[in-house]
Design a protein around this motif. Structure first.
Motif, PDB file in Angstrom:
ATOM      1  N   SER A 328       1.900   4.192  11.862  1.00 18.94           N
ATOM      2  CA  SER A 328       1.823   3.037  10.965  1.00 18.94           C
ATOM      3  C   SER A 328       0.410   2.483  10.921  1.00 18.94           C
ATOM      4  CB  SER A 328       2.806   1.956  11.429  1.00 18.94           C
ATOM      5  OG  SER A 328       4.132   2.428  11.383  1.00 18.94           O
ATOM      6  N   ALA A 329      -0.220   2.376  12.079  1.00 15.38           N
ATOM      7  CA  ALA A 329      -1.591   1.872  12.126  1.00 15.38           C
ATOM      8  C   ALA A 329      -2.559   2.845  11.467  1.00 15.38           C
ATOM      9  CB  ALA A 329      -1.996   1.624  13.580  1.00 15.38           C
ATOM     10  N   LEU A 330      -2.379   4.129  11.734  1.00 17.38           N
ATOM     11  CA  LEU A 330      -3.250   5.149  11.135  1.00 17.38           C
ATOM     12  C   LEU A 330      -3.130   5.147   9.617  1.00 17.38           C
ATOM     13  CD1 LEU A 330      -2.593   8.070  13.647  1.00 17.38           C
ATOM     14  CD2 LEU A 330      -4.782   6.940  13.285  1.00 17.38           C
ATOM     15  N   LYS A 331      -1.933   4.933   9.141  1.00 17.61           N
ATOM     16  CA  LYS A 331      -1.701   4.938   7.696  1.00 17.61           C
ATOM     17  C   LYS A 331      -2.470   3.815   7.007  1.00 17.61           C
ATOM     18  CE  LYS A 331       2.068   4.998   4.326  1.00 17.61           C
ATOM     19  NZ  LYS A 331       3.520   4.823   4.135  1.00 17.61           N
ATOM     20  N   VAL A 332      -2.506   2.638   7.634  1.00 16.11           N
ATOM     21  CA  VAL A 332      -3.248   1.516   7.071  1.00 16.11           C
ATOM     22  C   VAL A 332      -4.738   1.826   7.032  1.00 16.11           C
ATOM     23  CG1 VAL A 332      -3.922  -0.897   7.418  1.00 16.11           C
ATOM     24  CG2 VAL A 332      -1.543  -0.200   7.768  1.00 16.11           C
ATOM     25  N   VAL A 333      -5.255   2.352   8.130  1.00 14.20           N
ATOM     26  CA  VAL A 333      -6.681   2.687   8.208  1.00 14.20           C
ATOM     27  C   VAL A 333      -7.063   3.709   7.149  1.00 14.20           C
ATOM     28  CG1 VAL A 333      -8.464   3.769   9.639  1.00 14.20           C
ATOM     29  CG2 VAL A 333      -6.884   2.117  10.646  1.00 14.20           C
ATOM     30  N   MET A 334      -6.223   4.704   6.988  1.00 14.54           N
ATOM     31  CA  MET A 334      -6.535   5.764   6.031  1.00 14.54           C
ATOM     32  C   MET A 334      -6.370   5.287   4.588  1.00 14.54           C
ATOM     33  SD  MET A 334      -4.759   8.922   8.113  1.00 14.54           S
ATOM     34  CE  MET A 334      -5.289  10.224   7.024  1.00 14.54           C
ATOM     35  N   SER A 335      -5.360   4.462   4.324  1.00 15.86           N
ATOM     36  CA  SER A 335      -5.142   3.991   2.947  1.00 15.86           C
ATOM     37  C   SER A 335      -6.253   3.050   2.502  1.00 15.86           C
ATOM     38  CB  SER A 335      -3.780   3.301   2.841  1.00 15.86           C
ATOM     39  OG  SER A 335      -3.754   2.131   3.632  1.00 15.86           O
ATOM     40  N   LYS A 336      -6.799   2.278   3.443  1.00 15.15           N
ATOM     41  CA  LYS A 336      -7.883   1.361   3.126  1.00 15.15           C
ATOM     42  C   LYS A 336      -9.268   1.981   3.321  1.00 15.15           C
ATOM     43  CE  LYS A 336      -5.499  -3.002   4.043  1.00 15.15           C
ATOM     44  NZ  LYS A 336      -5.913  -3.644   2.781  1.00 15.15           N
ATOM     45  N   LYS A 337      -9.261   3.241   3.757  1.00 14.30           N
ATOM     46  CA  LYS A 337     -10.512   3.964   3.985  1.00 14.30           C
ATOM     47  C   LYS A 337     -11.451   3.188   4.911  1.00 14.30           C
ATOM     48  CE  LYS A 337     -10.239   6.308  -0.478  1.00 14.30           C
ATOM     49  NZ  LYS A 337     -10.925   6.628  -1.759  1.00 14.30           N
ATOM     50  N   LEU A 338     -10.850   2.685   6.005  1.00 14.86           N
ATOM     51  CA  LEU A 338     -11.622   1.882   6.953  1.00 14.86           C
ATOM     52  C   LEU A 338     -12.468   2.747   7.884  1.00 14.86           C
ATOM     53  CD1 LEU A 338      -8.895  -0.727   7.956  1.00 14.86           C
ATOM     54  CD2 LEU A 338     -10.725  -0.972   6.266  1.00 14.86           C
TER      55      LEU A 338
END
Length: 388
Positions: A328-338
């Protein structure tokens, strides 16, 4: 490619030989149905059934069966036995379990026969909640001679593990070893390990992890050792011991079922062997867990099955407590291109909790709190998670 030898029922010599023609094996059914058990007659038999049922908690069916093995003429000895057991922490459920397995225990001499054994077990550290569990695990323990069997067995095992604490730890893995002649059955197998170059500390580790595996029939034990060597396990490595533990933990059908489940996701024979060599504990996972995790990784996350071969540790983790929060955390980082770097998902999933939170989460705590929120959010996301 090679022959697997698996778990046997210890010392009773129920071995599994994969060359047996099972069509020639006939099984005799000896258990009677409840309806076929005639109720005992006579006052003494009635006293036995009544005592087994009312005082010891056995069901009427079990009490009738047990009455064929024990004849209680008066309640003096049984009461003394029950009183002794209760004084050493036995609950009613423990007494019921012990008497169900060994009804004749009720006619033992509580002071001369049972009490010295109880005191000895407590003297070496088997006390508290573990004592009833230990004694109920195998009816042979309390039936064994303290002087001729129990003490020599403990001394033999302690000669390897050195301390009572280590001995208790080993017995918690398998209390059944105490009911067997460990000197006779372990001796040849210990010599086999030494002959193949297994270091003594690793032998001790096997005793601590799975002492019952050393009670395999000598020829089958040798076959397991040779199979592991064929697979590329070095006898001098600790992974050899872990592999031995896994290969002797269950029968062929369970092994094949787990292997077929893994291969149904595209693994080849070489993939399976490579994964097993990298993480021998892999095969201790249940078929259900393997299927649930592989479905999640391959079908929902979109990972390749080769990714799991590369890191079979992933199948050892909890989906709810570890995998989903991190994904879940990885998905947020990847979707926001952080992240400016490509993220190796497998690497992050395999990372320790401390390292994951330190290296991945803390850097986003200020500007992007949603990463931490996703990590700590409800695990309901398991049903809705689609993938990257």
């Amino acid at each position: 490619m090679f022959r697997f030898i698996f778990k046997t029922r210890l010392v009773q010599q129920r071995t599994i030989d994969f060359n047996i023609n099972y069509s020639n094996v006939r099984y005799l059914q000896t258990l009677q149905s409840v309806n076929s058990i005639a109720a005992p007659t006579g006052d003494q038999q009635s006293l036995t059934v009544s005592y087994l049922s009312n005082a010891c908690g056995l069901s009427l069916e079990k009490a009738i069966k047990a009455s064929k093995l024990v004849d209680i003429k008066n309640t003096q000895k049984p009461n003394s036995v029950r009183q002794l057991l209760r004084s050493h922490g036995f609950a009613t459920s423990h007494i019921t379990s012990l008497v169900s397995k060994n009804p004749s225990i009720l006619l033992a001499d509580a002071d001369k026969n049972l009490k010295p054994k109880m005191e000895y077990f407590e003297s070496v550290g088997i006390r508290g909640p573990f004592l009833p569990k230990f004694l109920c695990s195998d009816k042979r323990i309390l039936k064994s001679s303290l002087k001729n069997h129990i003490i020599p067995t403990f001394d033999f095992l302690r000669g390897f593990v050195e301390t009572n604490e280590n001995l208790i730890s080993a017995l918690k893995q398998s209390t059944r070893v105490i009911g067997n002649n460990v000197q006779k059955h372990m001796g040849p197998n210990l010599n086999t390990l030494r002959a193949h170059g297994v270091p003594e500390p690793h032998i001790v580790r096997l005793i601590m992890l799975k002492p019952q595996s050393l009670l395999l029939r000598a020829d089958m034990f040798e076959n397991v050792v040779n199979a592991l060597k064929e697979m590329g396990f070095e006898p001098t490595s600790m992974s050899f011991i872990i592999g031995f533990r896994s290969m002797t933990n269950f029968g062929k059908s369970k092994w094949e079922s787990k292997k077929e489940t893994l291969m149904s996701y595209g693994w080849s024979e070489s993939d399976f062997l490579l994964a097993f060599k990298r993480q021998p504990i892999l095969m201790l996972c249940s078929v259900k867990k393997i299927r649930v995790l592989m479905d999640f990784f391959v079908k929902k996350m979109g990972l390749k099955s080769s990714d799991i071969v590369r890191c079979p540790n992933l199948l050892m983790f909890s989906l709810e407590r570890r995998i989903i929060p991190r994904v879940s955390a990885l998905k947020v980082v990847m979707s926001k291109k952080l992240s400016k770097k490509d993220i190796d998902v497998v690497w992050y999933l395999n990372m320790s909790k401390k390292d994951f939170e330190k290296r991945f989460l803390t850097c986003y705590m200020d500007g992007n709190p949603e990463v931490m929120e996703a990590y700590k959010s409800s695990l309901d996301s398991r049903d809705s998670f689609i993938g990257f």
